[in-house]
Each structure stands twice: as C-alpha cells, then as structure tokens.
Design an enzyme around this catalytic site. Structure first.
Site, PDB file in Angstrom:
ATOM      1  CB  CYS A  71      -0.902  -0.002   1.227  1.00 17.87           C
ATOM      2  SG  CYS A  71      -1.890   1.505   1.390  1.00 17.87           S
ATOM      3  CB  CYS A  80      -2.088  -1.778   7.520  1.00 19.88           C
ATOM      4  SG  CYS A  80      -3.473  -2.372   6.546  1.00 19.88           S
ATOM      5  CB  CYS A 161      -8.361   0.137   1.538  1.00 17.90           C
ATOM      6  SG  CYS A 161      -7.694  -0.943   2.809  1.00 17.90           S
ATOM      7  CE1 TYR A 313     -21.347 -10.581  26.263  1.00 16.05           C
ATOM      8  CE2 TYR A 313     -20.472 -12.810  26.386  1.00 16.05           C
ATOM      9  CZ  TYR A 313     -20.766 -11.615  26.996  1.00 16.05           C
ATOM     10  OH  TYR A 313     -20.487 -11.444  28.338  1.00 16.05           O
ATOM     11  CD  GLU A 334     -25.866  -9.253  20.369  1.00 18.41           C
ATOM     12  OE1 GLU A 334     -25.714  -8.075  20.714  1.00 18.41           O
ATOM     13  OE2 GLU A 334     -24.939 -10.079  20.287  1.00 18.41           O
ATOM     14  CG  ASP A 383     -17.405 -14.113  19.163  1.00 18.96           C
ATOM     15  OD1 ASP A 383     -16.370 -13.499  19.517  1.00 18.96           O
ATOM     16  OD2 ASP A 383     -17.790 -14.153  17.984  1.00 18.96           O
ATOM     17  CB  CYS A 410     -11.340  -9.751  18.687  1.00 17.70           C
ATOM     18  SG  CYS A 410     -12.393  -8.675  19.685  1.00 17.70           S
TER      19      CYS A 410
END
Length: 458
Positions: A71, A80, A161, A313, A334, A383, A410
C-alpha cells in the site's frame, strides 16, 4: 538524549500494537514501522522517565522478516500496522502475542497451553467485506475520502484500500461525482457544517450483493433518486440507504435510516448457512477466515447431537446456526434487538428449528434461564466484545458447570483474564488456536477449548 535527537537502535522485540522495541544504554524505545531484527536510525519524539517514542528515519540493516508494503500510504494510514512485516512474520508475531498474554495475564504455565498452528490466509489481501470511509476536503477545497491517519481525524486520501473489495473505488467515485453534480459538501467536524459524513460499503462475498449507506449531517438527502440511479450501475448493488446523524460525535451511524432502494439488507453464506445482514448487524469482516474460525469452534465444542449449547453474545446467530447443525438444542443471547431479529430470520431462512434466541445481557439472561427456568448447558460458546465477559456471566457459567467452554476472542488480554477466572473455578485449557482474521494489522482472533475438571482453586 533530547527530543529530535537521532540515534541508532537494534529492534529486539515488538509490543502488542506492532511497534518495534529497542534499547539504548538501558533506555527503552518504541519505534513504529520497524520489525524485530531491524537496525534503524530513529528520531526521539516523546520521552518519559524509563521509555520513549521515536520516529523511523532510515532502515540501516533490514530484518529477514521485513517486507516492502504494497500500500502506498501504509505508513500514514492508521489501518495497517504490520505491512512492513512479511506475512510469515506477522503470523509468528500474533502467536507470540497471544501466548505471552496467557502466560503473563492468565498466569498459566507453558505446559498448560497446547497451541495449535495459527490459521493464516493464502492470499492476505482484499479480505474485508465492510469499510467505512469519511469524507472531507483537501487544501484546495476538493472532495476527498479515505481513512484517518493513526490517532487523528486527518483523512489520508485512499479510495482503493488493498484490504477492501475492488468495488469500493468505483462506488466512492460515483458518490464524489454525485456530490459535485449537486453541490453537496463534505462534513467538517470543526465547523459542524457540510452534508456528507461517511459512506458505509458492505459486500456479500459468496452472493456478490452490495450495500451502500451514506451518513449525512441532515434530515434528507437531495436528489437521492439520482444517487440510486448512479449506484445501480455497479454490478451486485442490492441495498442503498442514508443514515441521519446530526450529532457532534465520533459515532459514525445515526439513529434513523432511510432506505432509498432495495430491502435494507444483503445476504451471504458461511459454509452452507445463509445469513441476512442488515446495516447495523455485526458480521465478521473476513468471511473466508470466519468459516475456518467457526469450524474450529465447532470442532472444539465436540458436539455429537445430544448436547444443549448456549451461544453468548450471538449477534445475528452466525455461530448459533453453525452449532445447531450438530447440537440437540442451541440458545443464543444478544443485547441488540435488531441482531436478534436477524438471527430469528436467519434460522427461518435455513430451516433450522433447534435454536431459540433471547434479547438481553448475556449475564442476566443466562442467570435467569438457569435459576428460574432450569435451562442447562453441556457446552457454552462465548464470543464477547473486546472488553471480555462480565464477572456475573463467568460466575453463572461456573454455577451451570458445562462440560466444555469454547471461548472466541479478539482481545487476548481480556481473554487471558477471563480464562484465569474459569480455571480457578475448575476448568482447564485443552486447546488454543489463533486465526488471522485481520492480515496487515496487529489484531488476531483466538479460539480456546476448556473442559471441566473439578479442580477448583481454594
């Protein structure tokens, strides 16, 4: 050492955000855009008592793990952080990051952690099915769009992108043309003036369906039929809308959405399961890796067809419907009402009947259904968002005592914290596997399998 002074440093490590770490006379320096093994010339920018931040000026001796970013604006853009690393080095960095957090934050010993090889991508580009582009003006007063530079709201112009889909460039070109034709100005955060704030673009990779939503600082979009006419020239265009956001806020979407064309959603598949995705639905941005991630979670759940599973979740039911293919019954929870509406619709679309969804906080619904209605769990899949699980939720899991807990995260820092809590309550880690959902960035998803062993910490 003084501010703006240049110096030479060898990069010996990487921090969690992907910045290189080096030492000069015992003083620690963080240098962005460097790679472990580099020797660089850097300039001191900000200094604390025991550490400082420096700007990369020149790579004197490149690391074997260094790569030339594809990029052209990788260094300026905040999206990034790892493009200066070869992809193989990125994968190693992410595995180290997760393992270090399990050891340091989770207080697990190395022999308690079975790390399976990270799931990488064959082609780590063009993987994002969703992007949000802010609009603004350059110094000449021309309309620009792209991404914010790191830790700022300065727009780095970039309509193509390399992580996003190729259609983004065509769609953004059409929106800019529409704005020029009709004298519509981009939004200015400083002055709280101008109409067009953001464009949200989403694509179903398997179906090819496209969704576009323009976020505006106003109550109506002039000539909206003309915008639809132009966007419908793009192959796959399925849903066009605008969102009204007149607040002085960093939140992108407004509270009211007006459909201009189409049903207000697109569809896509993960494996054999079809999903209806509305504008505000949470749906993983890397569909190819999502299938691998969910298959790993399904494997770790070890379902035989006789189990009751909970998916906490659950979002629009992506994992719930995967689990339902092998479980006796699945319950999904949720907080977002619209997501549960989509989840129920997705179950209906796929003819899946052994699933039930609840609206509410995971910790509250789980506790109520367990204590008042006697619902139990053989397997619980988590999650949660980046902040991890609520302590009440973890306590309820320990009360229910499922045979297995599968935790998808995550954020390996909050994951490690929560795993320690479960481990102290009688669970042990069986398997750990990372999945690279976000090549080029420092983010990584992790799937953990824990089983109940009854060995509670006194």
């Amino acid at each position: 050492m003084e501010k703006n002074q240049e110096f030479v440093v060898a990069i010996e490590d990487m921090n969690e955000d992907g910045a290189g770490v080096g030492r000069v006379d015992g003083y620690i320096w963080f240098v962005k855009d460097t790679v472990m093994g580099d020797v660089v010339r850097a300039k001191a920018m900000k200094m604390k008592k025991t550490y400082g931040f420096a700007r990369l000026m020149e790579v004197l001796e490149p690391s074997p793990g260094r790569a030339e970013p594809l990029c052209p604006v990788a260094k300026q853009c905040g999206g990034c952080q790892l493009q200066a690393m070869s992809y193989e080095e990125q994968l190693r960095f992410k595995e180290r990051k997760v393992l270090n957090n399990l050891l340091r934050i989770g207080k697990f010993s190395r022999d308690e952690i079975e790390m399976l090889p990270i799931i990488g991508m064959e082609k780590p580009w063009r993987y994002r099915n969703k992007a949000q582009f802010p609009f603004g003006e350059n110094k000449e007063g021309e309309i620009i769009t792209g991404f914010y530079a790191g830790r700022t709201h300065n727009i780095i112009e970039n309509e193509d992108c390399l992580l996003g889909v190729e259609e983004n460039r065509e769609i953004l070109g059409i929106i800019k043309r529409f704005m020029k034709e009709n004298g519509l100005r981009p939004y200015s955060e400083k002055e709280h003036k101008g109409l067009v704030r953001h464009a949200l673009i989403r694509k179903g990779f398997r179906t090819g369906e496209l969704m576009v939503c323009l976020v505006i600082n106003g109550e109506r979009l002039p000539k909206k039929e003309r915008l639809a006419e132009l966007l419908l020239q793009v192959k796959g265009m399925t849903s066009i809308s605008y969102s009204m956001n007149r607040e002085k806020t960093n939140v992108i979407m407004g509270k009211e959405i007006v459909d201009i064309y189409g049903p207000g959603y697109i569809t896509d598949y993960i494996g054999a399961v079809k999903y209806q995705i509305s504008l505000l639905s949470f749906y993983q941005v890397n569909p190819d890796q999502t299938e691998k991630l969910y298959r790993t979670a399904l494997e770790f759940a070890e379902l035989t067809g006789d189990e009751v599973a909970w998916d906490l979740y659950c979002g629009i039911g992506t994992i719930s419907l995967f689990l339902a293919q092998r479980a006796k019954m699945v319950y999904g929870v949720e907080l977002v009402t619209e997501a549960i509406r989509d989840a129920k619709k997705n179950a209906e679309i796929n003819g899946i009947r052994n699933v039930e969804f609840f609206v509410g906080r995971a910790e509250e619904v789980l506790l109520e259904e367990y204590e008042k209605n006697g619902l139990y769990a053989d397997v619980i899949v988590l999650d949660p968002p980046r902040k991890g699980c609520d302590e009440l939720c973890l306590n309820t899991i320990l009360k229910m005592g499922p045979k297995r807990v599968v935790y998808i995260s995550c954020n390996s820092a909050t994951l490690s914290r929560d795993l320690r809590y479960l481990a102290d309550g009688g669970y042990r880690i069986e398997r750990v596997r990372c999945c690279d959902m976000f090549p080029g960035t420092y983010h990584v998803e992790v799937v953990i399998m824990m089983t109940y062993c009854g060995d509670k910490k006194k």
